[in-house]
Design an enzyme around this catalytic site. Structure first.
Site, PDB file in Angstrom:
ATOM      1  CB  SER A  27      -0.902  -0.001   1.222  1.00  0.00           C
ATOM      2  OG  SER A  27      -0.200   0.565   2.311  1.00  0.00           O
ATOM      3  CE  LYS A  28      -1.097   5.736  -4.279  1.00  0.00           C
ATOM      4  NZ  LYS A  28      -1.985   6.681  -4.867  1.00  0.00           N
ATOM      5  NE  ARG A  29      -2.066   3.550   5.074  1.00  0.00           N
ATOM      6  CZ  ARG A  29      -3.011   3.556   4.139  1.00  0.00           C
ATOM      7  NH1 ARG A  29      -3.264   4.667   3.480  1.00  0.00           N
ATOM      8  NH2 ARG A  29      -3.710   2.481   3.866  1.00  0.00           N
ATOM      9  CG  ASP A  30       3.747  -1.491   2.794  1.00  0.00           C
ATOM     10  OD1 ASP A  30       4.378  -1.922   3.763  1.00  0.00           O
ATOM     11  OD2 ASP A  30       2.716  -2.006   2.322  1.00  0.00           O
TER      12      ASP A  30
END
Ligand code: GLU
Length: 479
Positions: free
Chosen positions: A244-247
């Site tokens: 995900s983009k937050r990874d």
């Protein structure tokens, strides 16, 4: 094969995602392998979700990775006239129809289907309108979208990676290709662009497979030839979830800051979903270009492993010349206040020697700062556990004695320093380690590092003995 033309088509709604970076690498390697063209297209038809700062961030990351493009960036948002042109053309095919249904009506039908646990597909209300009914709605100025009527039967394409792909058309709905405000829908714009840009191979993530069926139907309605299709396995994190983009690893834009080398990132990401079918893993760009073949792509999903990427990076660091590494590390040393820019420029040879000595100990460039700092300044403190272990009262005397012996040597070489230290150990009746550890801690502030005699010689006799005496004072004062 006629000239290969491939593209990367990022949507500028965020930084360069690792998945898009991997797709870009596959396309770029494919183009370079075949002597073809790699084209950059910015898919910014969705105005609310597109940000020009992100276009810059994405092109910056592609440039950093070395994925130079031969044409573009071509912005979809500047090609409205082309989509309008092809909308007129597809209207002539008789395969599209006006849909006057309002978003609220469609939403209600969708919810109804959900309530009944049925799959929602557009119910073709507007396909059944008579010419008179249509005219009435047009006269009343009711806005309408254009939908593509999906024929009966099935849709097929051959995937270079996954083989024959088939979908029953009854599982697809009549898709909107142009909204009521005249804006083209994503799948329509992609087909028009890929056709106009002469794209020969569409290489993209597996998450686009459903789109591909729809696009094949649009190609067909427009009478265009479908390019060759290749879908790539998705990249998952260690927990087998989509990254995900937050990874931490999600943004390729972060890799430079974290000290990765672009060639190592390209090498690692190329291996996420592909292998050269021999046991090579660490490969240079020219080697990757030479070996790249889409038939070597894997079908199963790939797992992104940051530890493994660091390993690739460490290997690429080893393969770089000390000079090339010095160019990359110098600004980091200046930014960390380890040395001034002028100081480095005047001691370039020295910097290269330092790099040569510590490079086996660094997996990412940022680690050079820590490893190299002691070659430019005396330690600001000593490792706490090391102090407990090695800075005994006897150590203070031994450090002073050894410093005197070092000062008295005719030449301060690796071998001379080593035999001086061993000689003193023998005189004192202790193991050399009882001198080696305190000396290292005194000179570098750390308990680990490159070979002691190499580092002493590099730092120089004067500076080394000064640091040994300073440590001896520190031990005495701390008591
Ligand atoms: N804009 C799409 C994406 O960022 C790419 C579409 C394509 O490659 O056809 O995923």
């Amino acid at each position: 094969m006629s000239e290969v033309r491939v593209r990367i088509a990022p949507s500028p709604s965020g930084f360069l995602h690792v998945g898009t970076a991997r797709t870009a690498i596959f396309n770029w390697l494919f183009a370079r392998h075949h002597g073809g063209k790699f084209i950059l297209r910015i898919e910014d038809t969705d105005e609310e979700r597109s940000d020009s700062a992100m276009v810059e961030a994405i092109t910056g990351s592609l440039t950093w990775l070395g994925l130079t493009w031969d044409e573009g960036p071509i912005h979809q948002s500047q090609r409205w006239d082309r989509y309008t042109h092809y909308l007129e053309q597809i209207k002539k095919s008789g395969r599209v129809y006006r849909c006057f249904c309002t978003p609220a009506e469609l939403q209600a039908k969708r919810e109804e289907a959900q309530k009944n646990k049925a799959d929602y597909r557009y119910d073709r209300t507007c396909l059944r309108l008579s010419p008179e009914e249509i005219q009435k709605k047009l006269d009343a100025g009711i806005p309408y979208a254009w939908r593509l009527q999906i024929p009966d039967g099935e849709t097929r394409f051959t995937d270079i990676v996954y083989g024959e792909m088939v979908k029953q058309n009854k599982d697809l709905e009549d898709l909107v290709i142009c909204r009521s405000d005249g804006r083209p829908i994503y799948n329509f714009a992609v087909v028009v662009d890929d056709h106009e840009m002469g794209i020969t191979h569409v290489i993209r993530g597996n998450d686009h497979q459903t789109n591909t069926f729809k696009q094949v139907l649009i190609y067909d309605a427009l009478g265009f030839q479908v390019p060759q299709m290749a879908h790539l396995p998705l990249i998952f994190d260690q927990r087998k979830k989509k990254i995900s983009k937050r990874d931490k690893a999600a943004n390729a834009s972060d890799y430079a800051r974290e000290g990765f080398l672009p060639e190592a990132v390209v090498n690692y990401l190329a291996m996420l979903g592909w292998s050269p079918k021999d046991d090579r893993e660490i490969m240079t760009l020219p080697e990757l270009i030479e070996a790249f073949d889409l038939r070597g792509a894997n079908k199963s999903n790939a797992i992104f492993d940051l530890v493994k990427m660091r390993h690739f990076n460490a290997e690429h660091i080893r393969r770089k010349t000390n000079h090339d590494l010095a160019v990359l590390v110098a600004p980091l040393l200046v930014a960390a206040d380890v040395c001034t820019k002028y100081g480095l420029e005047t001691r370039w040879r020295y910097l290269m020697d330092v790099i040569g000595l510590v490079k086996d100990r660094c997996s990412v460039l940022t680690e050079f700062v820590d490893q190299a700092a002691c070659f430019f300044r005396a330690p600001v403190g000593y490792d706490i556990e090391g102090k407990e272990k090695y800075f005994s009262p006897e150590a203070a005397d031994r450090l002073d004695r050894l410093a005197d012996i070092f000062d008295g040597l005719a030449d301060f070489t690796h071998d001379a320093a080593e035999s001086a230290l061993s000689g003193l150990a023998e005189t004192l009746g202790v193991k050399p380690a009882l001198l080696i550890h305190p000396v290292r801690l005194a000179v570098t502030g750390r308990t680990k590092g490159p070979g002691l005699y190499e580092l002493l010689v590099l730092i120089g006799r004067q500076e080394s003995t000064a640091r040994m005496r300073a440590a001896a004072r520190h031990i005495r004062e701390a008591r």
